[in-house]
Design a protein around this motif. Structure first.
Motif, mmCIF file in Angstrom:
data_model
loop_
_atom_site.group_PDB
_atom_site.id
_atom_site.type_symbol
_atom_site.label_atom_id
_atom_site.label_comp_id
_atom_site.label_asym_id
_atom_site.label_seq_id
_atom_site.Cartn_x
_atom_site.Cartn_y
_atom_site.Cartn_z
ATOM 1 N N ALA A 186 0.840 -1.202 0.000
ATOM 2 C CA ALA A 186 0.000 0.000 0.000
ATOM 3 C C ALA A 186 0.876 1.253 0.000
ATOM 4 N N PRO A 187 0.516 2.252 -0.785
ATOM 5 C CA PRO A 187 1.342 3.449 -0.880
ATOM 6 C C PRO A 187 1.507 4.197 0.446
ATOM 7 N N GLU A 188 0.554 4.069 1.356
ATOM 8 C CA GLU A 188 0.691 4.754 2.651
ATOM 9 C C GLU A 188 1.746 4.090 3.541
ATOM 10 N N LYS A 189 2.282 2.968 3.101
ATOM 11 C CA LYS A 189 3.351 2.295 3.839
ATOM 12 C C LYS A 189 4.718 2.595 3.219
ATOM 13 N N THR A 190 4.752 3.663 2.400
ATOM 14 C CA THR A 190 5.981 4.048 1.724
ATOM 15 C C THR A 190 6.208 5.546 1.850
ATOM 16 N N VAL A 196 15.706 7.861 -2.099
ATOM 17 C CA VAL A 196 15.450 6.844 -1.083
ATOM 18 C C VAL A 196 13.989 6.437 -1.133
ATOM 19 N N LEU A 197 13.760 5.152 -0.956
ATOM 20 C CA LEU A 197 12.406 4.617 -0.790
ATOM 21 C C LEU A 197 12.349 3.991 0.590
ATOM 22 N N LEU A 198 11.553 4.585 1.484
ATOM 23 C CA LEU A 198 11.354 4.050 2.823
ATOM 24 C C LEU A 198 10.108 3.179 2.815
ATOM 25 N N LEU A 199 10.195 2.021 3.456
ATOM 26 C CA LEU A 199 9.091 1.063 3.516
ATOM 27 C C LEU A 199 8.782 0.700 4.958
ATOM 28 N N THR A 200 7.533 0.382 5.233
ATOM 29 C CA THR A 200 7.155 -0.197 6.519
ATOM 30 C C THR A 200 6.180 -1.338 6.249
ATOM 31 N N GLY A 214 19.763 3.997 -9.695
ATOM 32 C CA GLY A 214 19.023 3.182 -8.729
ATOM 33 C C GLY A 214 18.599 4.039 -7.553
ATOM 34 N N ALA A 215 18.312 3.382 -6.441
ATOM 35 C CA ALA A 215 17.852 4.099 -5.245
ATOM 36 C C ALA A 215 18.198 3.287 -4.006
ATOM 37 N N VAL A 216 18.254 3.987 -2.885
ATOM 38 C CA VAL A 216 18.399 3.317 -1.593
ATOM 39 C C VAL A 216 17.008 2.887 -1.152
ATOM 40 N N VAL A 217 16.863 1.628 -0.789
ATOM 41 C CA VAL A 217 15.611 1.121 -0.243
ATOM 42 C C VAL A 217 15.884 0.759 1.204
ATOM 43 N N LEU A 218 15.066 1.302 2.091
ATOM 44 C CA LEU A 218 15.242 1.076 3.523
ATOM 45 C C LEU A 218 13.913 0.638 4.125
ATOM 46 N N SER A 219 13.881 -0.586 4.635
ATOM 47 C CA SER A 219 12.687 -1.139 5.266
ATOM 48 C C SER A 219 12.813 -0.960 6.778
ATOM 49 N N ALA A 234 8.618 1.210 11.318
ATOM 50 C CA ALA A 234 7.617 2.267 11.138
ATOM 51 C C ALA A 234 8.264 3.404 10.373
ATOM 52 N N LEU A 235 7.477 4.121 9.585
ATOM 53 C CA LEU A 235 8.011 5.284 8.895
ATOM 54 C C LEU A 235 8.354 6.349 9.929
ATOM 55 N N PRO A 236 9.490 7.021 9.781
ATOM 56 C CA PRO A 236 9.910 8.006 10.784
ATOM 57 C C PRO A 236 9.083 9.289 10.719
#
Length: 131
Positions: A4-8, A17-21, A98-103, A106-108
């Motif tokens: 879901a986009p709200e988890k990114t 950067v792509l942050l994921l939760t 490319g990009a940094v992906v960080l899982s 929780a999103l900060p």
């Protein structure tokens, strides 16, 4: 698997950067510890950043798809955190290769990069985009 986009959170920058939760790939990504800011590549992983969908592809069955067009994008240039544009984030990823992906768990609330990269709290690294 669709995330879901709200988890990114897509963050623009010289290296985007792509942050994921709650990501289904969390356990498959390596623990990220880059206290000096040098983010390592994730072997066997890639990212396909497109305006409508962003694909994170890992080894075996690991991977996810984010409906990028409706996901939040922040402009991380110069420390500003203003709403951004997915087309700009994709252009940043193309320039960076490319990009940094960080899982994360929780999103900060705030983007404290030294903490996010140096604490070992997240999993991920730099994912190259296919040429």
């Amino acid at each position: 698997m669709l995330l879901a986009p709200e988890k990114t959170l897509f963050v623009r920058g010289a290296t985007p950067v792509l942050l994921l939760t709650d990501a289904p790939v969390h356990g498959a990504l390596p623990v990220l510890a880059a206290p000096d800011g040098a983010v390592p590549r994730c072997a066997g992983w890639s990212i396909v950043p497109k305006l409508t969908l962003c694909v994170v592809d890992g080894p075996g069955d690991a991977g996810l798809v984010v409906p990028a067009m409706v996901a939040p994008v922040l402009d991380g240039f110069g420390g500003s955190l203003q709403p951004g544009d997915m087309a700009d984030w994709c252009a940043d990823a193309e320039r960076a290769g490319g990009a940094v992906v960080l899982s994360l768990d929780a999103l900060p609330e705030t983007l404290d990069w030294p903490h996010l990269l140096g604490s070992g709290a997240g999993r991920g690294g730099f994912l190259p985009a296919p040429a």
